[in-house]
Design a protein around this motif. Structure first.
Motif, PDB file in Angstrom:
ATOM      1  N   THR A  44      96.140 -21.164 222.196  1.00 62.46           N
ATOM      2  CA  THR A  44      96.916 -21.638 223.350  1.00 62.46           C
ATOM      3  C   THR A  44      98.391 -22.040 222.365  1.00 62.46           C
ATOM      4  O   THR A  44      99.426 -21.625 223.229  1.00 62.46           O
ATOM      5  CB  THR A  44      96.633 -23.053 223.811  1.00 62.46           C
ATOM      6  OG1 THR A  44      96.066 -23.914 222.610  1.00 62.46           O
ATOM      7  CG2 THR A  44      95.379 -22.843 224.787  1.00 62.46           C
TER       8      THR A  44
ATOM      9  N   VAL B 243     112.108 -25.070 228.470  1.00 57.60           N
ATOM     10  CA  VAL B 243     111.345 -24.489 227.312  1.00 57.60           C
ATOM     11  C   VAL B 243     111.190 -25.506 226.221  1.00 57.60           C
ATOM     12  O   VAL B 243     110.079 -25.862 225.541  1.00 57.60           O
ATOM     13  CB  VAL B 243     111.823 -23.160 226.983  1.00 57.60           C
ATOM     14  CG1 VAL B 243     111.292 -22.733 225.806  1.00 57.60           C
ATOM     15  CG2 VAL B 243     111.984 -21.933 228.132  1.00 57.60           C
TER      16      VAL B 243
ATOM     17  N   ARG C 226      90.482 -22.357 219.786  1.00 55.22           N
ATOM     18  CA  ARG C 226      91.236 -22.272 220.988  1.00 55.22           C
ATOM     19  C   ARG C 226      92.480 -23.088 221.241  1.00 55.22           C
ATOM     20  O   ARG C 226      93.457 -22.376 221.624  1.00 55.22           O
ATOM     21  CB  ARG C 226      90.181 -22.941 222.002  1.00 55.22           C
ATOM     22  CG  ARG C 226      90.401 -22.716 223.491  1.00 55.22           C
ATOM     23  CD  ARG C 226      89.507 -23.309 224.364  1.00 55.22           C
ATOM     24  NE  ARG C 226      89.592 -23.190 225.730  1.00 55.22           N
ATOM     25  CZ  ARG C 226      88.976 -24.031 226.735  1.00 55.22           C
ATOM     26  NH1 ARG C 226      88.203 -24.729 226.429  1.00 55.22           N
ATOM     27  NH2 ARG C 226      89.502 -23.800 228.106  1.00 55.22           N
TER      28      ARG C 226
ATOM     29  N   ILE D 214     109.244 -14.627 225.290  1.00 58.48           N
ATOM     30  CA  ILE D 214     109.629 -14.112 226.479  1.00 58.48           C
ATOM     31  C   ILE D 214     110.825 -14.380 227.257  1.00 58.48           C
ATOM     32  O   ILE D 214     111.615 -13.661 227.535  1.00 58.48           O
ATOM     33  CB  ILE D 214     108.433 -14.387 227.455  1.00 58.48           C
ATOM     34  CG1 ILE D 214     107.281 -13.423 226.800  1.00 58.48           C
ATOM     35  CG2 ILE D 214     108.545 -13.666 229.023  1.00 58.48           C
ATOM     36  CD1 ILE D 214     105.869 -13.611 227.394  1.00 58.48           C
TER      37      ILE D 214
ATOM     38  N   TYR E 215     100.076 -18.655 222.496  1.00 58.52           N
ATOM     39  CA  TYR E 215     100.480 -18.715 223.792  1.00 58.52           C
ATOM     40  C   TYR E 215     102.118 -19.238 224.150  1.00 58.52           C
ATOM     41  O   TYR E 215     102.882 -18.725 224.667  1.00 58.52           O
ATOM     42  CB  TYR E 215      99.620 -19.162 224.979  1.00 58.52           C
ATOM     43  CG  TYR E 215      98.451 -18.359 225.290  1.00 58.52           C
ATOM     44  CD1 TYR E 215      98.333 -16.825 224.824  1.00 58.52           C
ATOM     45  CD2 TYR E 215      97.156 -18.989 225.863  1.00 58.52           C
ATOM     46  CE1 TYR E 215      97.065 -16.131 225.314  1.00 58.52           C
ATOM     47  CE2 TYR E 215      96.087 -18.120 225.964  1.00 58.52           C
ATOM     48  CZ  TYR E 215      96.254 -16.728 225.638  1.00 58.52           C
ATOM     49  OH  TYR E 215      94.880 -16.197 225.812  1.00 58.52           O
ATOM     50  N   MET E 216     102.102 -20.499 223.488  1.00 58.99           N
ATOM     51  CA  MET E 216     103.269 -21.336 223.688  1.00 58.99           C
ATOM     52  C   MET E 216     104.510 -20.420 222.781  1.00 58.99           C
ATOM     53  O   MET E 216     105.354 -20.263 223.608  1.00 58.99           O
ATOM     54  CB  MET E 216     103.225 -22.546 223.033  1.00 58.99           C
ATOM     55  CG  MET E 216     103.120 -23.687 223.907  1.00 58.99           C
ATOM     56  SD  MET E 216     102.684 -25.139 223.145  1.00 58.99           S
ATOM     57  CE  MET E 216     103.348 -25.024 221.625  1.00 58.99           C
TER      58      MET E 216
ATOM     59  N   SER F 293     104.556 -17.239 222.228  1.00 54.97           N
ATOM     60  CA  SER F 293     105.050 -16.006 223.174  1.00 54.97           C
ATOM     61  C   SER F 293     105.688 -16.395 224.365  1.00 54.97           C
ATOM     62  O   SER F 293     106.733 -15.550 224.558  1.00 54.97           O
ATOM     63  CB  SER F 293     103.628 -15.565 223.678  1.00 54.97           C
ATOM     64  OG  SER F 293     102.682 -15.137 222.459  1.00 54.97           O
ATOM     65  N   GLY F 294     105.400 -17.582 224.980  1.00 57.10           N
ATOM     66  CA  GLY F 294     106.365 -18.022 226.083  1.00 57.10           C
ATOM     67  C   GLY F 294     107.974 -18.134 225.795  1.00 57.10           C
ATOM     68  O   GLY F 294     108.751 -17.675 226.243  1.00 57.10           O
ATOM     69  N   VAL F 295     107.995 -18.718 224.479  1.00 57.55           N
ATOM     70  CA  VAL F 295     109.501 -18.829 224.136  1.00 57.55           C
ATOM     71  C   VAL F 295     110.150 -17.441 223.748  1.00 57.55           C
ATOM     72  O   VAL F 295     111.148 -17.178 224.242  1.00 57.55           O
ATOM     73  CB  VAL F 295     109.382 -19.729 222.863  1.00 57.55           C
ATOM     74  CG1 VAL F 295     110.913 -19.879 222.150  1.00 57.55           C
ATOM     75  CG2 VAL F 295     109.024 -21.027 222.940  1.00 57.55           C
TER      76      VAL F 295
ATOM     77  N   LEU G  67     108.950 -28.439 226.889  1.00 59.16           N
ATOM     78  CA  LEU G  67     107.678 -28.007 226.982  1.00 59.16           C
ATOM     79  C   LEU G  67     107.008 -27.605 225.692  1.00 59.16           C
ATOM     80  O   LEU G  67     106.046 -27.947 225.389  1.00 59.16           O
ATOM     81  CB  LEU G  67     107.437 -26.774 227.725  1.00 59.16           C
ATOM     82  CG  LEU G  67     107.434 -27.136 229.525  1.00 59.16           C
ATOM     83  CD1 LEU G  67     107.403 -25.692 230.159  1.00 59.16           C
ATOM     84  CD2 LEU G  67     106.145 -27.767 229.891  1.00 59.16           C
ATOM     85  N   LEU G  68     107.741 -27.171 224.817  1.00 57.46           N
ATOM     86  CA  LEU G  68     107.527 -26.776 223.528  1.00 57.46           C
ATOM     87  C   LEU G  68     107.083 -28.026 222.749  1.00 57.46           C
ATOM     88  O   LEU G  68     106.142 -27.917 221.892  1.00 57.46           O
ATOM     89  CB  LEU G  68     108.634 -25.855 222.741  1.00 57.46           C
ATOM     90  CG  LEU G  68     108.255 -25.293 221.328  1.00 57.46           C
ATOM     91  CD1 LEU G  68     107.492 -24.040 221.650  1.00 57.46           C
ATOM     92  CD2 LEU G  68     109.658 -24.686 220.816  1.00 57.46           C
TER      93      LEU G  68
ATOM     94  N   ILE H 115     106.178 -30.782 224.082  1.00 49.62           N
ATOM     95  CA  ILE H 115     105.253 -31.419 224.627  1.00 49.62           C
ATOM     96  C   ILE H 115     103.743 -30.784 223.891  1.00 49.62           C
ATOM     97  O   ILE H 115     102.550 -31.048 223.638  1.00 49.62           O
ATOM     98  CB  ILE H 115     104.851 -31.483 225.959  1.00 49.62           C
ATOM     99  CG1 ILE H 115     105.898 -32.612 226.200  1.00 49.62           C
ATOM    100  CG2 ILE H 115     103.672 -31.842 226.554  1.00 49.62           C
ATOM    101  CD1 ILE H 115     106.300 -32.202 227.718  1.00 49.62           C
ATOM    102  N   GLY H 116     103.847 -29.254 223.927  1.00 46.99           N
ATOM    103  CA  GLY H 116     102.771 -28.357 223.232  1.00 46.99           C
ATOM    104  C   GLY H 116     102.624 -28.464 222.111  1.00 46.99           C
ATOM    105  O   GLY H 116     101.264 -28.598 221.519  1.00 46.99           O
TER     106      GLY H 116
ATOM    107  N   TRP I 119     100.537 -31.656 221.757  1.00 46.20           N
ATOM    108  CA  TRP I 119      99.264 -31.570 222.435  1.00 46.20           C
ATOM    109  C   TRP I 119      98.205 -30.833 221.353  1.00 46.20           C
ATOM    110  O   TRP I 119      97.148 -31.083 221.117  1.00 46.20           O
ATOM    111  CB  TRP I 119      99.341 -30.880 223.904  1.00 46.20           C
ATOM    112  CG  TRP I 119      98.154 -30.504 224.614  1.00 46.20           C
ATOM    113  CD1 TRP I 119      97.409 -29.229 224.564  1.00 46.20           C
ATOM    114  CD2 TRP I 119      97.369 -31.310 225.429  1.00 46.20           C
ATOM    115  NE1 TRP I 119      96.322 -29.291 225.250  1.00 46.20           N
ATOM    116  CE2 TRP I 119      96.374 -30.419 226.001  1.00 46.20           C
ATOM    117  CE3 TRP I 119      97.869 -32.609 225.889  1.00 46.20           C
ATOM    118  CZ2 TRP I 119      95.542 -31.119 226.861  1.00 46.20           C
ATOM    119  CZ3 TRP I 119      96.676 -33.215 226.874  1.00 46.20           C
ATOM    120  CH2 TRP I 119      95.790 -32.329 227.315  1.00 46.20           C
TER     121      TRP I 119
ATOM    122  N   ARG J 246      94.987 -32.112 219.640  1.00 50.94           N
ATOM    123  CA  ARG J 246      93.708 -31.170 219.949  1.00 50.94           C
ATOM    124  C   ARG J 246      92.993 -30.989 218.608  1.00 50.94           C
ATOM    125  O   ARG J 246      91.734 -30.836 218.232  1.00 50.94           O
ATOM    126  CB  ARG J 246      93.989 -29.908 220.698  1.00 50.94           C
ATOM    127  CG  ARG J 246      93.788 -30.189 222.229  1.00 50.94           C
ATOM    128  CD  ARG J 246      94.452 -28.940 223.047  1.00 50.94           C
ATOM    129  NE  ARG J 246      93.167 -28.214 222.933  1.00 50.94           N
ATOM    130  CZ  ARG J 246      92.936 -27.197 223.636  1.00 50.94           C
ATOM    131  NH1 ARG J 246      94.401 -26.612 224.184  1.00 50.94           N
ATOM    132  NH2 ARG J 246      92.245 -26.074 223.794  1.00 50.94           N
TER     133      ARG J 246
END
Lengths: 226, 95
Positions: free
Chosen positions: B69, B38, B65, B79, B72-73, B75-77, B41-42, B44-45, B48, B52
């Motif tokens: 996203t 996580v 957009r 979860i 979403y990232m 939210s993933g953490v 990925l966080l 990198i996100g 990214w 953008r």
């Protein structure tokens, strides 16, 4: 070969008879001397196992064992006298899955044995897994509770793993938005499953309590762990 | 030759006969996923999303957009952290 086997079987069958005959011919001591000089007889391991097997076949044992639910979860419930079969204590497990619930019986008292090492020792020394002779409501409830606990653990582990996966999918949503949709489905399904498992247990418990005459007498009522 | 039949978790070898070991084992896996999956990925996100936002600064649709996203990232953490909380809550109710 068959004749040899038959002869062996015949000798083996005669052995207890000859042993009894030899004891009957030996002079018995007078009651006064035997009472004063001979020590109190201690049961051999074989006797202890025999007692345990007889107890297993006795439906009343389960009633007695269930009354000990308060001490069942006690940590380190091994008392000194219950440590070996040789001391005349009958040792036997009550729980078929062999996780916990091995009990000791000394002819009058049932005590819990919680140690894993002690449990292995019991099995090694010939401990017997008791199966219920009568599937009464308390006995069935006991095994249901055991099953529920196992299912809850399984559901919890599965939910955690699915949520972890869903979290990672959500996280990678910055690159691919399709992952987010998949993660949403996973989260919904796993949480719904966990809630259903927990609610199902509550429902079955409520029905059992309704069926039981005395709900407080149900074994290991909310005091059991895996 | 001696060998262990017990499962080896991130917190060392734990006996399956001990039910209290299950939440410890799971918490260890959750921590491992957080630390090794996580967190990278966080990072990198975030990079990214930053890229953008900079490259699409003149396009409001793309900016929106990118923000979405990024949500979403996060939210993933949440979860992944939630999974650890759920396992603790359920196991506490059992023991």
């Amino acid at each position: 070969m068959k004749a040899l086997l038959l002869a062996c079987a015949l000798i083996a069958s005669l052995l207890p008879v000859t042993a009894l005959a030899s004891t009957s011919t030996t002079p018995t001591p007078t009651p006064s001397t035997s009472a004063s000089t001979t020590p109190t007889p201690t049961a051999t391991p074989t006797t202890a196992i025999t007692i345990a097997k007889n107890i297993c076949d006795d439906p009343g044992f389960y009633d007695q064992a269930f009354r000990y639910r308060a001490v069942y979860n006690a940590q380190g419930g091994i008392n000194g006298s219950a440590s070996s079969l040789g001391s005349g204590i009958a040792l036997f497990p009550i729980v078929p899955d062999g996780l916990r619930g091995f009990l000791t019986y000394d002819g009058g008292t049932v005590s819990p044995v919680a140690s894993a090492q002690e449990r292995s020792k019991l099995i090694f020394e010939g401990g017997k897994v008791c199966t219920p002779p009568q599937w009464t409501l308390p006995v069935a409830w006991y095994f249901l509770q055991k099953a529920f606990i196992g299912i809850t653990w399984l559901a919890t582990v599965a939910t955690t793993l699915f949520l972890l996966y869903a979290g990672v999918l959500y996280l990678t949503g910055f690159a691919n938005e399709k992952n987010v949709e998949q993660a949403k489905k996973l989260i919904t399904a796993s949480l719904t499953g966990l809630i259903l498992v927990l609610l199902g247990q509550l429902a079955v418990g409520a029905v059992i309590r309704l069926l039981s005459n005395d709900p407080n007498d149900l074994p290991f009522n909310n005091q059991l762990d895996l | 030759m001696g060998f262990s039949t017990l499962p080896s978790g991130p917190n060392g070898t734990i006996g399956v006969s001990d039910p209290n070991a299950i939440p410890v084992l799971l918490a260890g896996y959750v921590a491992q996923v957080l630390l090794f999956l996580v967190l990278p990925l966080l990072v990198i996100g975030v990079l990214w999303t930053g890229a953008r936002l900079i490259t699409n600064s003149g396009k409001p649709e793309e900016v929106a957009r990118a923000k979405k996203t990024f949500g979403y990232m996060l939210s993933g953490v949440v979860i992944v952290l939630l999974s650890g909380i759920i396992v603790q809550a359920v196991t506490r109710s059992l023991t």
